[in-house]
Design an enzyme around this catalytic site. Structure first.
Site, PDB file in Angstrom:
ATOM      1  N   ASP A  52       0.854  -1.182   0.000  1.00  0.00           N
ATOM      2  CA  ASP A  52       0.000   0.000   0.000  1.00  0.00           C
ATOM      3  C   ASP A  52       0.897   1.241   0.000  1.00  0.00           C
ATOM      4  O   ASP A  52       1.753   1.392   0.869  1.00  0.00           O
ATOM      5  CB  ASP A  52      -0.849  -0.023   1.285  1.00  0.00           C
ATOM      6  CG  ASP A  52      -2.220   0.553   1.077  1.00  0.00           C
ATOM      7  OD1 ASP A  52      -2.325   1.607   0.434  1.00  0.00           O
ATOM      8  OD2 ASP A  52      -3.182  -0.043   1.592  1.00  0.00           O
ATOM      9  N   ASP A 107      -3.126   4.433  -2.535  1.00  0.00           N
ATOM     10  CA  ASP A 107      -4.183   5.015  -1.708  1.00  0.00           C
ATOM     11  C   ASP A 107      -4.711   6.314  -2.334  1.00  0.00           C
ATOM     12  O   ASP A 107      -3.910   7.147  -2.784  1.00  0.00           O
ATOM     13  CB  ASP A 107      -3.546   5.316  -0.339  1.00  0.00           C
ATOM     14  CG  ASP A 107      -4.549   5.675   0.725  1.00  0.00           C
ATOM     15  OD1 ASP A 107      -5.448   4.866   0.986  1.00  0.00           O
ATOM     16  OD2 ASP A 107      -4.431   6.775   1.306  1.00  0.00           O
ATOM     17  N   ASP A 135     -12.089  -0.569   4.985  1.00  0.00           N
ATOM     18  CA  ASP A 135     -12.861   0.660   5.192  1.00  0.00           C
ATOM     19  C   ASP A 135     -14.363   0.403   5.182  1.00  0.00           C
ATOM     20  O   ASP A 135     -15.145   1.342   5.334  1.00  0.00           O
ATOM     21  CB  ASP A 135     -12.563   1.678   4.081  1.00  0.00           C
ATOM     22  CG  ASP A 135     -11.139   2.200   4.123  1.00  0.00           C
ATOM     23  OD1 ASP A 135     -10.569   2.306   5.225  1.00  0.00           O
ATOM     24  OD2 ASP A 135     -10.593   2.505   3.044  1.00  0.00           O
TER      25      ASP A 135
END
Ligand code: GLC
Length: 541
Positions: free
Chosen positions: A95, A190, A317
């Site tokens: 990430d 991201d 999320d």
């Protein structure tokens, strides 16, 4: 060109497996579980951030991009993890949080101390705009005592980086290359469609949920530069961009191979179908017709435009899709397997979020004290300020909090779900005694995922076929057709507990049932789908 037979599995390292007893998952825990993942059959692991960070936003506030947070292990552990992964045929996707860094990062600290070279790393203005942070409140905060403001689209400790400054881009490309040289084979970027801000920032009336800093044309230039400066040199690299409030048109540009930007894109429209008036902190039953039509728009649009979707229902999320789309009290297994086939047989690269393969659920926490996530804590306070009672606000948090998916992975029925021998950083979910890897390995869901992954590798029509919407007016069945070199695959997914009978087009009446979550499926002129039934019918050889 990426390998379209691959399937990605997402691990939230903080919650996967703790081998030290400190209550936080770690890299050695991931090494320990690689044989389990090899059995599932996945090809790549996307790891959420494990870099040094004050953990205000659980690692998405990075204070050092090229090191390992000691809570998660050491660089030697990381290198071992990559090497052992390779032995199991599993690669890693890291990430990259390049839109912002922590205000504890040395770049921000030097900027604050008055160094103008580093001040130009951030977005500083004398006059703030009216922009609102994605985590609630003002998106601008005073920059020390300079009288200026710095932009933070997320938490106040996550300062947006100034991509217009070529030195910033160079520094960030170095970060990507640092990890590439360590042997990772993929990156997840991201909120990457927010990096390109306009030179002059204007107040921002929100147009169709798409604020003035999303998908700016310059984003495409930056992604092309990033591609050329790093992973673009290796065509087998898998890259995925997290695209906030994006469009099909932009995602085609982000992912069409000739553009040399990214391999694929996540979009979130299908996960807003249970938002009242587009607002997250509300409770509403999901709107099936909206879900179906979004899947069709994206499936067909990306197929026609030669773009590539990252397919998913769950991530760190999102509350668990099972709790959102399925009557889990009565049909957890049927619902979990139906949801799985509705994306694994579709066009794009499927992502499995840890625990999805065993049908994990939201945790049923009992009080606000159990929640850790900064977004949830802010939202709770905002709801109280807006006049909701604590009970109303809490109820919404239980349904919507990101902590729903961040609870410890459920390995077995022992204390804390076998995740840690210490005190977990976030409480385990209530269901772990029934729902855990040990119990589910020979249950219905895990073997079904295994089979879907195997089929994608065996049948090119699943990996390569195009996507066509069918039964477009159904108010309970989401169905699509795949086509490849004369073969046809029809995938029917009943999103409700009620049975439904459909007329089957002639071409499928003599087809073979490739997979279903019920036994003894008959195809003929008509087909009846039971509660949450999925059926895929293949024609041609
Ligand atoms: C992404 C991440 C999320 C994080 C945010 C800010 O949406 O998935 O977890 O809070 O970006 O970095």
């Amino acid at each position: 060109m990426i390998d379209k037979t691959k399937v990605v599995y997402q691990i939230y390292p903080k919650s996967y497996k703790d081998t030290t007893g400190n209550g936080v998952g770690d890299l050695r825990g991931i090494i320990e579980k690689l044989p389990y993942l090899a059995e599932l059959g996945i090809d790549m692991i996307w790891l959420n951030p494990f870099y040094p960070s004050p953990q205000r936003d659980n690692g998405y506030d990075v204070s050092d991009y090229t090191a390992v947070n000691p809570d998660f292990g050491t660089m030697a552990d990381f290198e071992e993890m990559i090497a052992v992964g390779k032995e199991h045929g599993i690669d890693f996707m890291l990430d990259m949080v390049l839109n912002h860094c922590s205000t504890e990062h040395e770049w921000f600290q030097k900027a604050l101390a008055g160094d103008s070279f580093y001040q130009d790393f951030f977005i500083l203005r004398d006059e703030p705009t009216d922009w609102v942070s994605k985590f609630g409140g003002n998106a601008w905060a005073p920059f020390g005592d300079t009288g200026k403001y710095y932009l933070h689209l997320f938490d106040v400790t996550q300062a947006d980086l100034n991509w217009r400054n070529p030195t910033v881009r160079e520094e960030l490309f170095k970060v990507v290359n640092f990890w590439k040289e360590k042997g990772v084979k993929g990156f997840r970027f991201d909120v990457i469609n927010l990096i390109g801000k306009d030179e002059v920032l204007e107040d921002c009336p929100i147009n169709d949920g798409k604020p003035a800093y999303t998908d700016r044309p310059i984003n495409h230039d930056y992604l092309h530069m990033l591609n050329q400066a790093s992973f673009g040199q290796d065509p087998s690299f898998m890259t995925v961009g997290e695209m906030s409030a994006t469009t099909v048109e932009n995602c085609i540009l982000y992912t069409a191979p000739e553009r040399e930007e990214l391999s694929m894109a996540f979009n979130f429209h299908h996960l807003k179908v249970d938002y009242e008036n587009g607002q997250k902190w509300t409770i509403k039953d999901f709107d099936f017709e909206e879900l179906r039509s979004l899947f069709h728009t994206w499936g067909e649009g990306m197929s026609e435009g030669n773009g590539w979707n990252a397919l998913f229902y769950n991530n760190h999320d999102q509350p668990r899709a099972l709790n959102r789309f399925v009557d889990v009290k009565n049909f957890r297994e049927e619902g979990a397997t139906m949801l799985a086939s509705s994306i694994h047989l579709s066009r794009g690269t499927p992502y499995i979020y840890m625990g999805e393969e065993i049908g994990m659920l939201d945790p049923d926490f009992e009080s606000m004290a159990d929640y850790v996530d900064v977004e949830s804590l802010n939202a709770y306070q905002i709801m109280l300020d807006e006049g909701k009672t604590p009970e109303e606000a809490f109820k919404i948090i239980t349904v919507k909090s990101r902590d729903n998916s961040r609870i410890p992975m459920q390995w077995d029925a022992s204390e804390n779900a076998g995740f840690t021998t210490g005190t977990p950083w976030l409480k385990a979910g209530k269901s772990y005694q029934q729902i855990n890897v040990e119990a589910e390995k020979n249950g219905k869901i895990f073997p079904f995922y295994k089979e879907l992954i195997r089929l994608r590798k065996e049948l090119p029509i699943i990996a390569e076929g195009d996507y066509k919407a069918v039964y477009k007016d159904s108010n309970q069945v989401y169905a699509f057709e795949r086509n490849w070199q004369g073969q046809k695959l029809l995938v029917l997914n009943n999103f409700y507990a009620d049975e439904v009978t459909l007329d089957l087009p002639e071409v499928y009446q003599s087809g073979n049932v490739l997979i279903s979550n019920y036994d003894d499926v008959k195809v003929g002129e008509k087909i009846t789908l039971k509660a949450y039934q999925t059926v895929a019918v293949l024609v041609g050889d």
